[in-house]
Design an enzyme around this catalytic site. Structure first.
Site, PDB file in Angstrom:
ATOM      1  N   SER A 122       0.816  -1.205   0.000  1.00 46.62           N
ATOM      2  CA  SER A 122       0.000   0.000   0.000  1.00 46.62           C
ATOM      3  C   SER A 122       0.858   1.266   0.000  1.00 46.62           C
ATOM      4  O   SER A 122       1.656   1.472  -0.908  1.00 46.62           O
ATOM      5  CB  SER A 122      -0.948  -0.038   1.205  1.00 46.62           C
ATOM      6  OG  SER A 122      -1.916   0.975   1.128  1.00 46.62           O
ATOM      7  N   HIS A 145      -2.713  -1.109  -4.764  1.00 46.93           N
ATOM      8  CA  HIS A 145      -4.170  -1.008  -4.881  1.00 46.93           C
ATOM      9  C   HIS A 145      -4.601   0.450  -4.820  1.00 46.93           C
ATOM     10  O   HIS A 145      -3.815   1.321  -4.419  1.00 46.93           O
ATOM     11  CB  HIS A 145      -4.860  -1.820  -3.779  1.00 46.93           C
ATOM     12  CG  HIS A 145      -4.547  -1.350  -2.386  1.00 46.93           C
ATOM     13  ND1 HIS A 145      -5.027  -0.173  -1.864  1.00 46.93           N
ATOM     14  CD2 HIS A 145      -3.781  -1.894  -1.413  1.00 46.93           C
ATOM     15  CE1 HIS A 145      -4.591  -0.012  -0.637  1.00 46.93           C
ATOM     16  NE2 HIS A 145      -3.826  -1.037  -0.333  1.00 46.93           N
TER      17      HIS A 145
END
Length: 243
Positions: A122, A145
């Site tokens: 992330s 993501h």
């Protein structure tokens, strides 16, 4: 009286030593801390979840960004420190805090190297690529993501515009500090079916290098060789400027 005072001082010293020993066992799982000689390379660890504006529950393993910011300033100002190695094993966390750390690391004038160990997920991705050279362990993973928010979200167009802008900040930072192409990075970010009931991509070790996200596969040995080479190159350049 003198003997009594000496006895009390001795008892207090034993008590302090005992308390210190217990703390070492609790924190490090060992009784003796290995003595590290004075080094010109500072090692900074970023582990667990990156804590930002909201305090996380005490059972969470966290790295508080307000603790790291003054350390980075001190590293920049300390003339004895000539290089910085960052060890990363993070699940991600606060986006703005992660970007703040990334920008700070990227702006340091001294040579910097990062190693992704375990995971650099992330918002850990921009932190990993913020250094001059990056490594990833063969079994380490990186999850790419879209930006997500937890908690209450106000369902108005401005909220989605804010998310888009925040996501653009992450994308722009990553592509400007690595060799990955914007199109490829967005493909990985919005890929469907890779993550269970979600969108995004989980890449392992060598894949991160093949995509151009990370420079090389390697660990401590490779990172230390690289940071020392960068330090020597900077010294040589400084000497040439002086001459």
């Amino acid at each position: 009286m003198d003997k009594d005072n000496e006895k009390k001082e001795g008892q207090e010293e034993d008590k302090n030593n005992s308390s210190s020993l217990v703390q070492k066992i609790q924190q490090l799982g060992q009784t003796n801390i290995p003595q590290v000689p004075d080094s010109n390379i500072h090692v900074l660890t970023i582990i667990g979840q990156i804590e930002g504006h909201i305090q996380l529950p005490p059972q969470n393993k966290t790295t508080k960004y307000e603790h790291l910011l003054p350390q980075l300033i001190a590293i920049e100002q300390n003339p004895k420190i000539e290089g910085l190695v960052i060890l990363l094993n993070t699940v991600g966390g606060d986006v703005e805090a992660g970007l703040a750390l990334s920008e700070m690391i990227a702006s340091i004038s001294k040579p910097t190297v990062s190693i992704v160990l375990g995971g650099g997920h992330s918002i850990g991705v921009p932190i990993a690529v913020a250094t001059d050279h990056s490594f990833i362990a063969p079994t380490a993973t990186m999850t790419i993501h879209p930006v997500r928010l937890t908690g209450m979200v106000i369902g108005v167009p401005q909220t989605f515009e804010y998310l888009d802008k925040m996501q653009d900040r992450v994308v722009n930072f990553v592509i400007s500090h690595s060799d990955i192409k914007e199109e490829k990075f967005k493909d990985l970010m919005f890929a469907k079916g890779n993550l269970t009931r979600d969108i995004g991509t989980n890449i392992v070790g060598k894949e991160a290098v093949e995509y151009g996200l990370i420079n090389d596969v390697g660990g401590v040995t490779e990172a230390m060789k690289t940071i020392n080479n960068l330090i020597n190159q900077e010294k040589e350049q400084s000497e040439q400027v002086i001459q």
